[in-house]
Design a protein around this motif. Sequence first.
Motif, short mmCIF file in Angstrom:
data_model
loop_
_atom_site.label_atom_id
_atom_site.label_comp_id
_atom_site.label_asym_id
_atom_site.label_seq_id
_atom_site.Cartn_x
_atom_site.Cartn_y
_atom_site.Cartn_z
N ASP A 40 39.03 -22.04 -29.44
CA ASP A 40 39.59 -22.36 -28.13
C ASP A 40 40.62 -23.49 -28.21
O ASP A 40 41.52 -23.59 -27.37
N ALA A 41 40.45 -24.38 -29.19
CA ALA A 41 41.36 -25.53 -29.31
C ALA A 41 42.59 -25.19 -30.15
O ALA A 41 43.42 -26.06 -30.43
N GLY A 42 42.69 -23.93 -30.60
CA GLY A 42 43.89 -23.50 -31.32
C GLY A 42 43.91 -23.90 -32.79
O GLY A 42 44.98 -24.05 -33.39
N VAL A 43 42.72 -24.05 -33.37
CA VAL A 43 42.63 -24.38 -34.81
C VAL A 43 43.02 -23.15 -35.64
O VAL A 43 42.69 -22.02 -35.28
N ASP A 44 43.74 -23.38 -36.74
CA ASP A 44 44.16 -22.25 -37.58
C ASP A 44 43.10 -21.83 -38.58
O ASP A 44 42.97 -20.65 -38.89
N ALA A 45 42.36 -22.82 -39.10
CA ALA A 45 41.32 -22.48 -40.07
C ALA A 45 40.20 -23.50 -40.04
O ALA A 45 40.45 -24.70 -39.86
N VAL A 46 38.97 -23.01 -40.20
CA VAL A 46 37.85 -23.93 -40.42
C VAL A 46 37.37 -23.74 -41.85
O VAL A 46 37.37 -22.63 -42.39
N PHE A 47 37.01 -24.85 -42.46
CA PHE A 47 36.50 -24.83 -43.83
C PHE A 47 35.06 -25.28 -43.79
O PHE A 47 34.75 -26.39 -43.34
N THR A 48 34.16 -24.40 -44.19
CA THR A 48 32.74 -24.74 -44.11
C THR A 48 32.02 -24.25 -45.37
O THR A 48 31.38 -23.20 -45.39
N PRO A 49 32.16 -25.02 -46.44
CA PRO A 49 31.61 -24.58 -47.73
C PRO A 49 30.10 -24.78 -47.81
O PRO A 49 29.53 -25.57 -47.07
N ASP A 50 29.50 -24.08 -48.75
CA ASP A 50 28.09 -24.27 -49.06
C ASP A 50 27.95 -25.55 -49.90
O ASP A 50 28.67 -25.73 -50.89
N ALA A 51 27.02 -26.43 -49.50
CA ALA A 51 26.93 -27.75 -50.15
C ALA A 51 26.63 -27.63 -51.64
O ALA A 51 27.21 -28.35 -52.46
N LYS A 52 25.73 -26.73 -52.00
CA LYS A 52 25.34 -26.61 -53.42
C LYS A 52 26.52 -26.15 -54.27
O LYS A 52 26.76 -26.65 -55.36
N GLU A 53 27.27 -25.21 -53.72
CA GLU A 53 28.43 -24.69 -54.45
C GLU A 53 29.54 -25.74 -54.53
O GLU A 53 30.20 -25.91 -55.56
N PHE A 54 29.73 -26.46 -53.43
CA PHE A 54 30.82 -27.44 -53.33
C PHE A 54 30.59 -28.59 -54.32
O PHE A 54 31.54 -29.19 -54.81
N TYR A 55 29.32 -28.89 -54.56
CA TYR A 55 28.98 -30.01 -55.47
C TYR A 55 28.29 -29.51 -56.74
O TYR A 55 27.44 -30.20 -57.29
N LYS A 56 28.68 -28.34 -57.20
CA LYS A 56 28.02 -27.75 -58.36
C LYS A 56 28.22 -28.65 -59.59
O LYS A 56 29.37 -28.91 -59.98
N ASN A 57 27.14 -29.08 -60.18
CA ASN A 57 27.19 -29.93 -61.39
C ASN A 57 28.22 -31.06 -61.25
O ASN A 57 29.00 -31.34 -62.15
N HIS A 58 28.19 -31.73 -60.10
CA HIS A 58 29.21 -32.73 -59.76
C HIS A 58 28.95 -34.06 -60.46
O HIS A 58 27.84 -34.57 -60.43
#
Length: 277
Positions: free
Chosen positions: A82-100
């Motif tokens: 509704d606010a006209g956003v082009d993209a939302v990014f919502t990654p999976d936490a485990k994948e985003f920080y894999k072996n970080h």
Amino acid sequence: MKVLRNVEDALEFTNGNYQKTVGLVPTMGYLHAGHKSLIDEARKNNDIVIVSIFVNPTQFGPNEDYDAYPRDEKRDFKLCEDAGVDAVFTPDAKEFYKNHKTYVTIEDLKDNLCGKTRPIHFRGVLTVLTKLFHIFRPTNAYFGRKDAQQYLIVKKAVEDLNFGINIIPVPIKREDDGLAISSRNVYLSDEERKAAPILNKALEKGKSSIKKGMKAEDLIKIIKDEIETEKLADIEYVQVVDTKEIKDVDVIDRDVLVALAVRFGNTRLIDNFFYEV
Ligand code: AMP
């Protein structure tokens, strides 16, 4: 509106928007009018607006509310759409920080105010933001003044590390009774919710008393005395710090941040105002 759930898709989106101005609004979701004001600001000044919705585990301490943090993806997506956003990014936490193994931190500025009780918090914030900044290469990134220490730290880190991103501060959005809007307000009981506007009331009292040359301790007393009229309020800190080093000042002779953290039951609320001499 595109929904990006992993880094690969996000990088593809970034590459597809090469040479456009990109506004990034980093959030932990459960979006409200405060987040919306950041999105609206971003929408005004960028070709592309991206909202990240990610409850970032690395900024929560072991006894904090990571698991309990409120989440509502469907509602968040609707607000963004509704606010006209082009993209939302919502990654999976485990994948985003894999072996970080890599973290970004800041000296000194992280140690005062909220950092005193949340020692790893700003390391987590700077780490996730560094990842987001590299993935999306935004022109502008939007931060609420509600999280004032976060804003000052991000601004400094972005300068120090030459990210070349404009960090844009957005004013605090409040409920009609003055309470700063926060995703965590849902934790408050009815009684606590009724008591919580004392924070803004106390800060307003501080704002009308503050003047150049005043002793910080006198200002702090005015604010604390007001908060203490509310028996459900348990003060963690009320402090006056300079806006560069985030160090306590004795006398208000430079630009300052007047900040507080107060608990109502198990819910920790923060609020503040900036004063320019
Ligand atoms: P959060 O989802 O709580 O991590 O917040 C994401 C961003 O929204 C941060 O930059 C916050 O400072 C900002 N924000 C949260 N609440 C408010 C508010 N009431 N007014 C303005 N900005 C806010």
